[in-house]
Each structure stands twice: as C-alpha cells, then as structure tokens.
Write an enzyme that holds these catalytic residues in place. Sequence first.
Site, PDB file in Angstrom:
ATOM      1  N   HIS A  99     -54.996 -89.938   3.085  1.00 23.18           N
ATOM      2  CA  HIS A  99     -54.334 -90.913   3.965  1.00 23.18           C
ATOM      3  C   HIS A  99     -53.047 -91.468   3.373  1.00 23.18           C
ATOM      4  O   HIS A  99     -52.972 -91.833   2.220  1.00 23.18           O
ATOM      5  CB  HIS A  99     -55.280 -92.006   4.452  1.00 23.18           C
ATOM      6  CG  HIS A  99     -55.799 -92.958   3.408  1.00 23.18           C
ATOM      7  ND1 HIS A  99     -55.118 -94.098   3.052  1.00 23.18           N
ATOM      8  CD2 HIS A  99     -56.943 -92.966   2.685  1.00 23.18           C
ATOM      9  CE1 HIS A  99     -55.829 -94.758   2.154  1.00 23.18           C
ATOM     10  NE2 HIS A  99     -56.934 -94.095   1.900  1.00 23.18           N
ATOM     11  N   ASP A 113     -55.000 -95.171  -4.170  1.00 27.73           N
ATOM     12  CA  ASP A 113     -55.557 -95.214  -2.806  1.00 27.73           C
ATOM     13  C   ASP A 113     -54.431 -95.289  -1.790  1.00 27.73           C
ATOM     14  O   ASP A 113     -53.967 -96.360  -1.459  1.00 27.73           O
ATOM     15  CB  ASP A 113     -56.486 -96.419  -2.682  1.00 27.73           C
ATOM     16  CG  ASP A 113     -57.247 -96.440  -1.377  1.00 27.73           C
ATOM     17  OD1 ASP A 113     -57.234 -95.418  -0.659  1.00 27.73           O
ATOM     18  OD2 ASP A 113     -57.859 -97.469  -1.062  1.00 27.73           O
ATOM     19  N   GLU A 140     -55.865 -95.142   7.689  1.00 26.15           N
ATOM     20  CA  GLU A 140     -57.275 -95.103   7.286  1.00 26.15           C
ATOM     21  C   GLU A 140     -57.758 -96.513   6.991  1.00 26.15           C
ATOM     22  O   GLU A 140     -58.872 -96.899   7.332  1.00 26.15           O
ATOM     23  CB  GLU A 140     -57.438 -94.219   6.039  1.00 26.15           C
ATOM     24  CG  GLU A 140     -58.898 -93.998   5.622  1.00 26.15           C
ATOM     25  CD  GLU A 140     -59.458 -95.059   4.697  1.00 26.15           C
ATOM     26  OE1 GLU A 140     -60.684 -95.129   4.568  1.00 26.15           O
ATOM     27  OE2 GLU A 140     -58.693 -95.838   4.108  1.00 26.15           O
ATOM     28  N   GLU A 141     -56.905 -97.305   6.329  1.00 27.16           N
ATOM     29  CA  GLU A 141     -57.362 -98.566   5.741  1.00 27.16           C
ATOM     30  C   GLU A 141     -57.816 -99.610   6.751  1.00 27.16           C
ATOM     31  O   GLU A 141     -58.834-100.252   6.556  1.00 27.16           O
ATOM     32  CB  GLU A 141     -56.264 -99.165   4.847  1.00 27.16           C
ATOM     33  CG  GLU A 141     -55.949 -98.331   3.605  1.00 27.16           C
ATOM     34  CD  GLU A 141     -57.071 -98.348   2.571  1.00 27.16           C
ATOM     35  OE1 GLU A 141     -58.107 -98.957   2.826  1.00 27.16           O
ATOM     36  OE2 GLU A 141     -56.882 -97.737   1.514  1.00 27.16           O
ATOM     37  N   ASP A 176     -59.878 -88.805  -1.290  1.00 30.75           N
ATOM     38  CA  ASP A 176     -59.623 -90.247  -1.155  1.00 30.75           C
ATOM     39  C   ASP A 176     -60.424 -91.024  -2.196  1.00 30.75           C
ATOM     40  O   ASP A 176     -60.974 -92.073  -1.900  1.00 30.75           O
ATOM     41  CB  ASP A 176     -59.958 -90.714   0.273  1.00 30.75           C
ATOM     42  CG  ASP A 176     -59.534 -92.164   0.516  1.00 30.75           C
ATOM     43  OD1 ASP A 176     -58.724 -92.687  -0.274  1.00 30.75           O
ATOM     44  OD2 ASP A 176     -60.020 -92.769   1.481  1.00 30.75           O
ATOM     45  N   HIS A 200     -57.253-101.553  -4.031  1.00 32.63           N
ATOM     46  CA  HIS A 200     -56.863-102.633  -3.098  1.00 32.63           C
ATOM     47  C   HIS A 200     -56.295-103.870  -3.796  1.00 32.63           C
ATOM     48  O   HIS A 200     -56.339-104.962  -3.230  1.00 32.63           O
ATOM     49  CB  HIS A 200     -58.043-103.046  -2.201  1.00 32.63           C
ATOM     50  CG  HIS A 200     -58.476-101.975  -1.244  1.00 32.63           C
ATOM     51  ND1 HIS A 200     -59.386-102.206  -0.225  1.00 32.63           N
ATOM     52  CD2 HIS A 200     -58.127-100.674  -1.127  1.00 32.63           C
ATOM     53  CE1 HIS A 200     -59.584-101.102   0.458  1.00 32.63           C
ATOM     54  NE2 HIS A 200     -58.834-100.143  -0.068  1.00 32.63           N
TER      55      HIS A 200
HETATM   56 ZN   LIG Z   1     -58.412 -94.774   0.636  1.00 34.86          ZN
END
Ligand SMILES: [Zn+2]
Length: 469
Positions: free
Chosen positions: A282, A294, A328-329, A356, A427
């Site tokens: 992603h 990520d 995606e998130e 991922d 994140h």
């Molecule tokens: Zn991810």
Amino acid sequence: VSARIGGAAAWPLLAILAQAVAAEGPARDSLAERYAGVAGRIIGAELVQGRAHAMLQHLTDRIGPRLSGSAGAEAAVRWTRERLAQEGLTARLEPVKVPHWVRGVEEAELVAPNRHKLVVTALGGSIPTPEPGLSAEVVEVASFEELAALGPARVRGRIVLYNRAITASEGYGVAVVYRTRGAVEAARHGAVASLVRSLGTHALRAPHTGAMGYDDAVPRIPAAALTAEDADLIHRLLAAGENVRVQLRLGCRTLPDADSANVVADLPGREQPEEIVLIGAHLDSWDLGTGAIDDGAGVAVVMESLRLLKVLGLTPRRTIRGVLYMNEENGLRGGRAYAEAHGAELMRHVAAIESDGGGARPTGFAALTGPGGIEIVAEIASLLRSLGADGVSAGGSGGADISTLRPARVPLLGLQQDGKRYFDWHHTAADTLDKVDPLELAQNAAALAVMAYVLADMPEPLPRPGTAE
Ligand SMILES: [Zn+2]
C-alpha cells in the site's frame, strides 16, 4: 515431436520418446530443480545491484508522509507510475475515492491532581474536541468488560482510558480493538472522549496513531492515543486514589472524499497473459512519520521485483501485475476498488502476494491455498533458503488489501518479515528510512521476485482455496 522424421516407421520411436519425456517431466524434475538457476540469477542480481532502497529513499525522503487525500499521497501516485513506466512496464492509474482526514492541533494536559503535559496523537477519523478543548475526569479500564461493569454511572461525562500494554507484536492484534472501537463503546456509556494507550512494543513517549471508527447509533466523541509513559502516570495516580482530570484539545477534521488512485503495472506474460499473479503493497501511510516500514518498504519491493524481472529479461508464462494500493490505512478503499473494477477477471488471478509487514529480513510466506497448495509454495520457498526466507505457514489472508480477493477464491500469500521491532515504530513519528536496512530490503525484493516469477511461470497454477465461510 511432430516433425516428420521417417514417416510411419518412426511412430513407435516417437511414442517411446514421448513416454520418456513424460517420465522425466514434472514428476522427476521438481519445481525447485527446474527454477534453481533462475532463482539464483534473481537473488544474485538483486543483492548486487538492487534498487529497492533507492526507491524507498525517494518515497520517504523526497515525497514523505502519504496519508490518503494529502498532497504527499498524490505525489506518490504520480512518481510511482512514472518510475514504473520508465522501466518499460505498462503502468496506469485506476481511480479510487478516498477519505480525507486532516490532523490539526493535538494537545493534552493533566490538570489534576497536578499539572503535566501529556503526549497524545489523534486517531485517524476522529472528530475534533470543541474549542478550546474539553476537560474531564479520567476513568481507566483494561477491557470492554471492565467498561461495561462500571456502567454509565461511573463513565458519563468522563474520559475513558483503555490502558492495556502490549509487549510483543502478537499483542497488537488483541489490543487493536480498543483503538478501532474504543470511542463507540465509551460513548455508549456516556463518555465525552476516548484515550487508548499507544499500541506499541517500545516506548520513547512516541504515540501510535491508527484508524478508528464510529457507529451511527451512538454519539461521536473525540479519540486519541496516549503514550505508554503517560498512561502509566495516570494509572499510578488513580491507584493512589486521586481524581485525575485531563484537558484534551484536538483540531482534526474530515473533509469531503478526495480523488486518488491505485497504481497498476503489468509485466505481460508470454503465453497466458490473461492469467495474473498480483504482487501488492500500500502506497498510503500515516502522517506522523514517512511511512518507511508501513508500507514504503512493501511498495519498494513490489516496484523492484517488476524492475528486476524486466531488466533480467525474465518473462514468465503468465502476467505479473504490481498493484500499489491507495488507502489501506483508513478505509481499504483501494483494495475494494481493485476487486470491484476487476471482478470479471478475478477467476484468472492465479495468486496474489502482499508485502505489508515492514522491511526487516524476510522469513518466508503465509499462504491460503487449496489442498496441496502449501506444499507447492514450500517447494518454491526452498529456493529462498540462502535468504532465510523459506519458512511457510498455512492460512492468513495474505494482507489487508488482497484480502478483498478472498471471495473470488484467489490463492493469497503474505510475504513475512522478522517482526520483532515492527511495532516499536509502526504508526509513529519514528517510522522513517533509517529503520530499514538496505540489504534486508533487497532480500525481500529477491524473495518476492522469485516467488512471483515461479508462480507465474510454473505449468499448473496453485490450487484455489475453497469458498470463504
Ligand atoms: Zn500497512
């Protein structure tokens, strides 16, 4: 064997030859034997002259955060498409409408029993607090059961803190529900805001953001993540019998949905181009860091796999398609849009592989296939033993984006990485390029390229999994 070599008299000889070919065929010439040479070429070329880390560096340092709807996300769409086209791949954009949430100011302070600045970050999708913020007593719980046991009398008008530490990456899957559904459950009992202890395995007072959602049946309340250190502070004060009061100010907003795109690039197959092995990652990221682990790492290894096969002149029997998914998130809109737009051809998607899980060294694949498929995946993965990427497990969903292909019974594989440190940085503002080792990223690209190539080239595709329950 159809050549004329001596008329009718030659037929018995040809029959013997044909039998010999059959006997020497797939049964004796295993996939591992057949593809050992090509796997060695791919791995060698990638480890010596791979470009995955250079691509990741551009994506993170030059483009930066890529939250859906942001200028960074659109720059990433444009750059990846151009970069893939430069490699001679047919790259195109497929439209996706994405949520457009913006963060704004985020401040918190402990105001009783004494004053402390607290470190918070809004959860993606949260509404703002009223201006100039809200102030309320904090009630701490470790689960929804504890929250329900307290009931509205103890929760109404208060801020709920979900304080549940995760110490290993497995803990994320258990605790993530307090981030995604915490605000709904707190509001059901009358809370005015929801705080979740950061979902991370390491704490340097860096809060972890991530998606949350609302339920139309209950009022919407603001939701944020609080650092582990600050959650511990509040826990100690409450345990000492203090009334703890927090002032919270969030300026986040949801704007109208924005136009964006999945980036799709094909390496067309030489014999059955209509059959597709999809490799995906992603393109969007959270906004606090630069999305290196990520999922910039996944984007880089997908792009690099395509580039590498192209420069090596390795054209498999079937098409290998790279898909860089948008959103995606905080919505999975790209995954859903792809499955919808390609619904008619999903029966000809013979496998999908997602990366991922970061950029640390690859350990192998989790695979959801039909009967016998896992043994085939394991045999292909045995070609990756020199990388340590030959571990194969059955099950999983491949990854969030490709899980949307499950109803079409597409065999789903997830490229697995060593996840020991992933949730230290996931994140947070610390998700940056320095967390990815160039050699380990190259190992990922090599592992993905070999698996995709063999799945796309082997005579029979993987058995498809059964209908999802
Ligand atoms: Zn991810």
